[in-house]
Design a protein around this motif. Structure first.
Motif, mmCIF file in Angstrom:
data_model
loop_
_atom_site.group_PDB
_atom_site.id
_atom_site.type_symbol
_atom_site.label_atom_id
_atom_site.label_comp_id
_atom_site.label_asym_id
_atom_site.label_seq_id
_atom_site.Cartn_x
_atom_site.Cartn_y
_atom_site.Cartn_z
ATOM 1 N N UNK A 42 0.863 -1.187 0.129
ATOM 2 C CA UNK A 42 -0.158 0.088 0.166
ATOM 3 C C UNK A 42 0.309 1.411 0.298
ATOM 4 N N UNK A 48 0.075 10.247 0.760
ATOM 5 C CA UNK A 48 -0.694 11.050 0.649
ATOM 6 C C UNK A 48 -0.620 12.289 1.480
ATOM 7 N N UNK A 142 -8.437 -1.879 2.100
ATOM 8 C CA UNK A 142 -8.705 -1.476 0.589
ATOM 9 C C UNK A 142 -9.563 0.315 1.155
ATOM 10 N N UNK A 143 -8.647 1.040 1.475
ATOM 11 C CA UNK A 143 -9.560 2.144 1.307
ATOM 12 C C UNK A 143 -8.689 3.124 0.873
ATOM 13 N N UNK A 144 -9.691 3.028 -0.450
ATOM 14 C CA UNK A 144 -8.785 4.955 -1.050
ATOM 15 C C UNK A 144 -7.638 3.957 -2.503
ATOM 16 N N UNK A 145 -7.734 2.765 -2.510
ATOM 17 C CA UNK A 145 -6.401 2.381 -3.257
ATOM 18 C C UNK A 145 -6.829 0.857 -4.045
ATOM 19 N N UNK A 146 -6.736 0.586 -4.765
ATOM 20 C CA UNK A 146 -6.891 -0.733 -5.788
ATOM 21 C C UNK A 146 -5.903 -1.509 -5.550
ATOM 22 N N UNK A 151 -8.882 -7.487 -0.768
ATOM 23 C CA UNK A 151 -11.123 -7.089 -0.134
ATOM 24 C C UNK A 151 -11.738 -8.922 -1.372
ATOM 25 N N UNK B 134 -12.168 1.286 -5.273
ATOM 26 C CA UNK B 134 -11.253 2.061 -4.503
ATOM 27 C C UNK B 134 -11.866 1.934 -3.204
ATOM 28 N N UNK B 135 -12.418 1.170 -2.882
ATOM 29 C CA UNK B 135 -13.441 1.282 -0.877
ATOM 30 C C UNK B 135 -13.972 2.150 -0.742
ATOM 31 N N UNK B 136 -14.163 3.308 -1.480
ATOM 32 C CA UNK B 136 -13.948 5.281 -0.399
ATOM 33 C C UNK B 136 -15.119 5.253 -0.479
ATOM 34 N N UNK B 253 -11.486 10.411 -1.546
ATOM 35 C CA UNK B 253 -10.215 9.497 -0.544
ATOM 36 C C UNK B 253 -9.094 8.567 -1.017
ATOM 37 N N UNK B 254 -8.175 7.864 0.068
ATOM 38 C CA UNK B 254 -6.735 8.072 -0.606
ATOM 39 C C UNK B 254 -6.008 6.932 0.242
ATOM 40 N N UNK B 255 -5.023 5.792 0.624
ATOM 41 C CA UNK B 255 -4.766 5.596 1.705
ATOM 42 C C UNK B 255 -4.035 6.139 1.973
#
Lengths: 288, 256
Positions: A42, A48, A142-146, A151, B134-136, B253-255
């Motif tokens: 990640x 960020x 998996x929040x905010x990226x592919x 997940x 992206x799980x946003x 959203x971002x990591x």
């Protein structure tokens, strides 16, 4: 075949043709980024915190994007005219009669389920299920990226629902359903007089049950048994599975119910197409 | 050479004529960039600064913005179309024909409206797909995802109500097929399971939608008002909420 080409080039079907290219492109784009993340890990916080000014950097992007989209829309509008058929006539039903293209997945479901399920209950559950997603997905990763590795279950369920049960059914409904809502391959002529023998029977009949009361009871047992799979798996696994522990009972009930309901559609499709099953449960009040 | 050019530039920008036109120069400073966003009514929904990855097309696909752009295009072309269209069974079809053949750029106007509407349906679906991938939707953006789902439905409904307005065979039968399912609503539809005997085809949920037992002139008026007034207002209110929550929930959203 000519007739299929005419169908594909119909002005109102341009969006479907666009989707045929857009969906694979974006799937490929996201898959590539997900593989990258899964391989290298990640991106860190530092990434960020790398901030830029919105003016001019983001505004410039938005501006260029808007210009490109307006160009595409302008060319599209100059090249292709919106359809206008003959004046509406309630006494002249076209065959096939189709809903707007974005509802054709729902119309396609009507083949397999009665209208009260396909047209009301399932769409209602799709909406409820979509809204419920953030509240039942407890995986913080998996929040905010592919990503795929972090997940896999969530991605598999959503992609199956979106790509197969929504987009593919929409395309089938547009291009492969002809008069009488019969299935036609692209090279087949849409014969309005085609007679398709209705050889479908109820599931209870296949099992040799002829009495209505027994058939009703049999259908109830099958449907109840199917939805009981959720609680059974819970009782069997909840002590040992960390996933179920974290999910909790209420979330688990919602997840398993929505998941089983979604899978009911492909199951009914397979039963209908390969085993000619009409209904699974026939009761005096409703049929499933 | 460079010195010379600099001197010339200063001479020009210091001249009385130049300074009478441009009151001051444009400073390349962070303060200037921030004010540009904060002091502009159209841009002030943006934050002054964002993380660099939010500029990346491969990450965002631009689909949310494109959806909003398509909404604006349909709003502008829609207002223009309203000048030439009467929502009655007698005039609707003829007005569309008149628009196509006699109004300057009428056909182009109608095309842009229809294709932008189709484009909006596509881009809103792709936007949802990207947000999921992206799980946003995860904490703290759960509620904004719910607002987004409602906006998806509003988009479908906007497009669906507009589909009837040309009042041709395509419109009439697409809406007939689309609303026929409401007959089968459990309890509230006259052909649905568990419908009480009091529910008939002239008081069930489909009747409420169509203002009649079949698609007719009252349906046309009802869909017109929903399409041009009620649903766009609802969509605008929900969009304001959606965009505001994007910022309040910490931007794109971002990591983390």
């Amino acid at each position: 075949m000519e007739h299929f080409i005419a169908l594909v080039t119909k002005p109102d079907n341009v969006p479907i043709v666009a989707i045929l290219f857009l969906i694979p492109y974006f799937m490929w784009l996201s898959y590539r980024q997900a593989r990258q993340t899964d391989k290298t890990g990640v991106p860190s916080d530092a990434h960020l915190n790398d901030k830029v000014y919105v003016w001019p950097y983001l505004c410039r992007n938005e501006f260029v994007c808007a210009i490109i989209v307006m160009l595409v829309l302008g060319v599209w509008s100059i090249m292709i005219d919106a359809p206008l058929e003959e004046p509406s006539d309630p006494t002249k039903t076209p065959n096939p009669s189709k809903a707007p293209w974005y509802f054709l997945a729902l119309q396609e479901m009507l083949v397999y389920f009665d209208p009260w399920i396909a047209g009301v209950v399932l769409p209602g559950l799709i909406i409820a299920g979509l809204i419920a997603i953030p509240y039942i997905d407890t995986n913080p990763k998996g929040k905010g990226y592919y990503t795929i590795k972090e997940r896999p279950f969530a991605l598999a369920v959503f992609s199956f629902g979106f790509i197969v049960l929504w987009i593919v059914l929409m395309i089938v409904g547009t291009f492969l359903r002809g008069p009488g809502w019969n299935f036609f391959a692209p090279w087949e002529y849409w014969d309005p007089h085609l007679v398709v023998p209705l050889t479908n029977v109820n599931l209870s009949y296949l099992f040799g049950i002829r009495s209505e009361t027994t058939a009703n009871f049999f259908g109830f047992v099958v449907v109840a048994g199917y939805f009981a799979l959720g609680p059974i798996v819970y009782l069997w696994k909840h002590k040992t599975s960390d996933f179920l522990q974290e999910l909790g009972l209420v979330r688990y009930i919602v997840v398993s119910f929505l998941f089983l309901t979604m899978l009911a559609l492909p199951i009914k499709m397979i039963l209908r197409i390969f085993f000619n099953v009409k209904y699974i449960w026939v009761s005096p009040w409703f049929n499933i | 050479m460079n010195e010379e050019r600099k001197g010339l530039k200063e001479k020009i920008t210091n001249s009385d004529i130049w300074r009478s036109i441009f009151r001051h120069g444009y400073e390349n400073t962070g303060r200037r960039y921030t004010l540009q966003i904060l002091q502009n009514v159209w841009l002030h929904l943006h934050p002054p600064r964002i993380s660099r990855h939010a500029l990346n097309f491969r990450f965002t696909w631009c689909m949310g913005g494109i959806t909003f752009l398509m909404f604006l295009v349909t709003a502008v072309t829609g207002v223009l179309l309203m000048f030439y269209y009467r929502p009655t069974a007698e005039y609707a079809f003829a007005d569309v024909q008149y628009l196509e053949f006699d109004i300057p750029f009428g056909m182009l106007l109608r095309n842009m409206h229809r294709w932008a509407a189709h484009g909006m349906v596509i881009s809103v679906m792709l936007h949802m797909f990207r947000v999921f991938l992206t799980g946003s939707y995860k904490k703290p953006r759960e509620f904004n995802w719910a607002v987004g789902v409602i906006l998806l439905l509003v988009t479908f409904f906007l497009s669906f109500t507009g589909y009837l307005l040309p009042w041709d065979q395509l419109a009439f039968w697409a809406v007939t097929v689309g609303t026929n399912m409401a007959r089968a609503t459990p309890v509230l539809g006259h052909e649905g399971p568990f419908a009480p005997t009091e529910i008939t085809q002239s008081n069930d949920v489909r009747f409420a939608l169509l203002a009649g037992t079949i698609v007719g002139p009252s349906t046309l008026l009802r869909f017109y008002i929903l399409h041009c007034v009620a649903v766009p207002l609802l969509a605008s209110a929900l969009m304001a909420l959606h965009f505001w929550r994007v910022r309040k929930d910490g931007g794109i959203s971002g990591p983390l």
